[in-house]
Design a protein around this motif. Structure first.
Motif, PDB file in Angstrom:
ATOM      1  N   LEU A   1       0.846  -1.187   0.000  1.00 16.92           N
ATOM      2  CA  LEU A   1       0.000   0.000   0.000  1.00 16.92           C
ATOM      3  C   LEU A   1       0.882   1.238   0.000  1.00 16.92           C
ATOM      4  CD1 LEU A   1      -2.742  -0.971   2.620  1.00 16.92           C
ATOM      5  CD2 LEU A   1      -2.993  -0.891   0.133  1.00 16.92           C
ATOM      6  N   SER A   2       0.699   2.092  -0.984  1.00 16.70           N
ATOM      7  CA  SER A   2       1.482   3.317  -1.070  1.00 16.70           C
ATOM      8  C   SER A   2       0.838   4.396  -0.189  1.00 16.70           C
ATOM      9  CB  SER A   2       1.536   3.802  -2.520  1.00 16.70           C
ATOM     10  OG  SER A   2       0.236   4.196  -2.948  1.00 16.70           O
ATOM     11  N   GLU A   3       1.544   5.501  -0.044  1.00 13.47           N
ATOM     12  CA  GLU A   3       0.988   6.641   0.691  1.00 13.47           C
ATOM     13  C   GLU A   3      -0.330   7.093   0.065  1.00 13.47           C
ATOM     14  OE1 GLU A   3       2.322  11.266   1.217  1.00 13.47           O
ATOM     15  OE2 GLU A   3       3.821   9.741   1.737  1.00 13.47           O
ATOM     16  N   MET A   4      -0.383   7.086  -1.266  1.00 13.37           N
ATOM     17  CA  MET A   4      -1.608   7.484  -1.961  1.00 13.37           C
ATOM     18  C   MET A   4      -2.746   6.519  -1.659  1.00 13.37           C
ATOM     19  SD  MET A   4      -2.368   7.616  -6.052  1.00 13.37           S
ATOM     20  CE  MET A   4      -2.320   5.809  -6.106  1.00 13.37           C
ATOM     21  N   HIS A   5      -2.463   5.203  -1.663  1.00 14.92           N
ATOM     22  CA  HIS A   5      -3.498   4.210  -1.356  1.00 14.92           C
ATOM     23  C   HIS A   5      -4.077   4.450   0.039  1.00 14.92           C
ATOM     24  CE1 HIS A   5      -1.413   1.325  -4.358  1.00 14.92           C
ATOM     25  NE2 HIS A   5      -2.517   1.782  -4.918  1.00 14.92           N
ATOM     26  N   ILE A   6      -3.209   4.678   1.001  1.00 20.27           N
ATOM     27  CA  ILE A   6      -3.656   4.845   2.386  1.00 20.27           C
ATOM     28  C   ILE A   6      -4.490   6.107   2.527  1.00 20.27           C
ATOM     29  CG2 ILE A   6      -2.874   5.212   4.760  1.00 20.27           C
ATOM     30  CD1 ILE A   6      -0.431   3.433   4.020  1.00 20.27           C
ATOM     31  N   LYS A   7      -4.074   7.195   1.888  1.00 15.00           N
ATOM     32  CA  LYS A   7      -4.853   8.433   1.924  1.00 15.00           C
ATOM     33  C   LYS A   7      -6.243   8.217   1.343  1.00 15.00           C
ATOM     34  CE  LYS A   7      -3.025  12.375   0.847  1.00 15.00           C
ATOM     35  NZ  LYS A   7      -2.260  13.440   0.121  1.00 15.00           N
ATOM     36  N   LYS A   8      -6.327   7.480   0.244  1.00 15.34           N
ATOM     37  CA  LYS A   8      -7.629   7.221  -0.383  1.00 15.34           C
ATOM     38  C   LYS A   8      -8.499   6.337   0.507  1.00 15.34           C
ATOM     39  CE  LYS A   8      -6.522   7.787  -5.303  1.00 15.34           C
ATOM     40  NZ  LYS A   8      -6.481   7.103  -6.632  1.00 15.34           N
ATOM     41  N   MET A   9      -7.913   5.322   1.117  1.00 15.64           N
ATOM     42  CA  MET A   9      -8.685   4.445   1.982  1.00 15.64           C
ATOM     43  C   MET A   9      -9.229   5.184   3.199  1.00 15.64           C
ATOM     44  SD  MET A   9      -6.343   0.971   1.834  1.00 15.64           S
ATOM     45  CE  MET A   9      -7.459  -0.063   2.794  1.00 15.64           C
ATOM     46  N   CYS A  10      -8.455   6.139   3.724  1.00 10.90           N
ATOM     47  CA  CYS A  10      -8.859   6.877   4.916  1.00 10.90           C
ATOM     48  C   CYS A  10      -9.785   8.041   4.607  1.00 10.90           C
ATOM     49  CB  CYS A  10      -7.632   7.387   5.659  1.00 10.90           C
ATOM     50  SG  CYS A  10      -6.638   6.094   6.444  1.00 10.90           S
ATOM     51  N   ASP A  11      -9.937   8.382   3.337  1.00 15.61           N
ATOM     52  CA  ASP A  11     -10.789   9.517   2.963  1.00 15.61           C
ATOM     53  C   ASP A  11     -12.242   9.224   3.340  1.00 15.61           C
ATOM     54  OD1 ASP A  11     -12.555  11.169   1.058  1.00 15.61           O
ATOM     55  OD2 ASP A  11     -10.575  12.018   0.720  1.00 15.61           O
ATOM     56  N   ARG A  12     -12.885  10.181   4.002  1.00 16.94           N
ATOM     57  CA  ARG A  12     -14.247   9.971   4.503  1.00 16.94           C
ATOM     58  C   ARG A  12     -15.316  10.209   3.442  1.00 16.94           C
ATOM     59  NH1 ARG A  12     -14.015   8.863   9.744  1.00 16.94           N
ATOM     60  NH2 ARG A  12     -12.170   9.550  10.927  1.00 16.94           N
ATOM     61  N   ARG A  13     -14.940  10.669   2.280  1.00 18.63           N
ATOM     62  CA  ARG A  13     -15.903  10.870   1.190  1.00 18.63           C
ATOM     63  C   ARG A  13     -15.706   9.855   0.061  1.00 18.63           C
ATOM     64  NH1 ARG A  13     -17.568  13.308   4.761  1.00 18.63           N
ATOM     65  NH2 ARG A  13     -18.260  15.489   4.887  1.00 18.63           N
ATOM     66  N   PHE A  14     -14.449   9.526  -0.226  1.00 11.23           N
ATOM     67  CA  PHE A  14     -14.153   8.675  -1.374  1.00 11.23           C
ATOM     68  C   PHE A  14     -13.508   7.341  -1.007  1.00 11.23           C
ATOM     69  CE2 PHE A  14     -14.105  13.084  -2.808  1.00 11.23           C
ATOM     70  CZ  PHE A  14     -15.039  13.034  -3.838  1.00 11.23           C
ATOM     71  N   GLY A  15     -13.395   7.065   0.289  1.00  9.47           N
ATOM     72  CA  GLY A  15     -12.812   5.810   0.740  1.00  9.47           C
ATOM     73  C   GLY A  15     -13.618   5.192   1.857  1.00  9.47           C
ATOM     74  N   ILE A  16     -12.953   4.409   2.682  1.00  5.69           N
ATOM     75  CA  ILE A  16     -13.615   3.778   3.831  1.00  5.69           C
ATOM     76  C   ILE A  16     -13.849   4.812   4.923  1.00  5.69           C
ATOM     77  CG2 ILE A  16     -13.390   1.986   5.599  1.00  5.69           C
ATOM     78  CD1 ILE A  16     -11.388   0.593   3.595  1.00  5.69           C
ATOM     79  N   GLY A  17     -12.861   5.672   5.128  1.00  6.85           N
ATOM     80  CA  GLY A  17     -12.942   6.712   6.149  1.00  6.85           C
ATOM     81  C   GLY A  17     -12.332   6.273   7.465  1.00  6.85           C
ATOM     82  N   ALA A  18     -11.273   6.964   7.908  1.00  8.22           N
ATOM     83  CA  ALA A  18     -10.620   6.618   9.177  1.00  8.22           C
ATOM     84  C   ALA A  18      -9.582   7.667   9.524  1.00  8.22           C
ATOM     85  CB  ALA A  18      -9.955   5.247   9.082  1.00  8.22           C
ATOM     86  N   ASP A  19      -9.201   7.680  10.794  1.00  7.29           N
ATOM     87  CA  ASP A  19      -8.099   8.529  11.254  1.00  7.29           C
ATOM     88  C   ASP A  19      -6.749   7.933  10.882  1.00  7.29           C
ATOM     89  OD1 ASP A  19      -9.730  10.467  12.486  1.00  7.29           O
ATOM     90  OD2 ASP A  19      -9.867   9.274  14.317  1.00  7.29           O
ATOM     91  N   GLY A  20      -6.719   6.625  10.660  1.00  5.63           N
ATOM     92  CA  GLY A  20      -5.458   5.979  10.334  1.00  5.63           C
ATOM     93  C   GLY A  20      -5.660   4.552   9.874  1.00  5.63           C
ATOM     94  N   LEU A  21      -4.577   3.941   9.407  1.00 11.76           N
ATOM     95  CA  LEU A  21      -4.591   2.553   8.925  1.00 11.76           C
ATOM     96  C   LEU A  21      -3.514   1.767   9.651  1.00 11.76           C
ATOM     97  CD1 LEU A  21      -5.084   1.171   5.398  1.00 11.76           C
ATOM     98  CD2 LEU A  21      -2.949   0.590   6.584  1.00 11.76           C
ATOM     99  N   ILE A  22      -3.847   0.529  10.014  1.00 13.83           N
ATOM    100  CA  ILE A  22      -2.916  -0.324  10.754  1.00 13.83           C
ATOM    101  C   ILE A  22      -2.746  -1.652  10.016  1.00 13.83           C
ATOM    102  CG2 ILE A  22      -2.488  -1.552  12.916  1.00 13.83           C
ATOM    103  CD1 ILE A  22      -4.275   0.574  14.284  1.00 13.83           C
TER     104      ILE A  22
END
Length: 270
Positions: free
Chosen positions: A28-49
């Motif tokens: 997972l790249s930095e871009m992937h993680i940002k997209k996954m954490c996005d609250r409008r266009f992803g799953i939405g979260a404060d962080g990924l573990i």
């Protein structure tokens, strides 16, 4: 590519949890993680573990803020990782175990009331700071800096915390020259009683106030112990619920709940 995940929260601090199994690695790249954490266009979260089983009594976790950048540790994330490991069968829940993060091996234990206890480290001595150097717009009784795996400024506020614009003041202090080059997280603390604090936190890497910050409340407890009282147990109120910080056998622990909100599959392009 498809990845299985669980959405979890620890007193409102929410995370995406994924397991890295032995038969494959997670790219997972930095871009992937940002997209996954996005609250409008992803799953939405404060962080990924990203978690992995290391031994019968040990897992590892790599933590990333919602900006996609790694951080050494996340206190609430440790509790989420512990519960995730239990549910996924990565560890046995009947005894204490360890979670290896960027700042060391954290002891973890499931308590009888359902809360999860995790060890938090103080990386260096708490440093008292003259709050006047920040030219603050809010009345502050004292200021201190504590590194609980990640850097934290702790402000002991005189007035009701609900009147504090945490995002405005927090953003200014997060990028203050005193904390260059890394910047800092910013905690606003109100003492309710000798064993009870109210804490609100502006988190770097998320660049917003979160409902709870585990390393932040522990930093606030260390600051309280140094400047006000050495009471071993402190109850801490945060926007997302209640936490406890306490000392036992010369170790410091953060205790509180964690929960799985939902699980699913996430599709992304490599």
């Amino acid at each position: 590519m498809m990845i299985d995940f669980a959405k979890m929260q620890s007193t409102g601090n929410d995370f995406i949890l994924v397991e890295c199994k032995q038969d494959h690695s997670i790219q997972l790249s930095e871009m992937h993680i940002k997209k996954m954490c996005d609250r409008r266009f992803g799953i939405g979260a404060d962080g990924l573990i990203i978690t992995a089983r290391e031994d019968v009594d040990r897992i590892s976790m790599n933590y990333f803020n919602s900006d996609g950048k790694p951080a050494a540790v996340c206190g609430n994330g440790l509790r989420a990782a512990a519960l995730f490991a239990k549910v996924m069968g990565m560890i046995k829940a009947s005894a204490s175990f360890f979670i290896t993060a960027g700042d060391g091996d954290h002891e973890a234990l499931f308590e009888d009331n359902g809360d999860i206890r995790v060890q938090i480290f103080l990386k260096s001595e708490v440093v008292q700071i003259n709050e006047k150097i920040f030219n603050l717009s809010i009345p502050v009784e004292s200021a201190a800096f504590a590194d609980t795996g990640v850097p934290h400024l702790v402000l002991n506020v005189k007035n009701d915390l609900e009147s504090v614009n945490v995002n405005q003041v927090g953003k200014m202090l997060r990028f203050h020259s005193y904390f260059e080059p890394e910047g800092t997280n910013v905690n606003f603390v109100r003492v309710f009683s000798p064993q009870k604090l109210y804490v609100r936190t502006y988190e770097r890497g998320i660049e917003d106030e979160t409902y709870s910050c585990g390393t932040g409340v522990v930093a606030s407890a260390f600051s309280y112990w140094k400047s006000i009282s050495d009471t071993p147990d402190i109850d801490i109120l945060v926007k997302g619920g209640r936490l406890k910080v306490f000392k036992k056998n010369e170790k410091t622990f953060l205790s509180g709940p964690s929960a799985i909100v939902f699980s699913g599959h996430y599709f992304y392009e490599q």
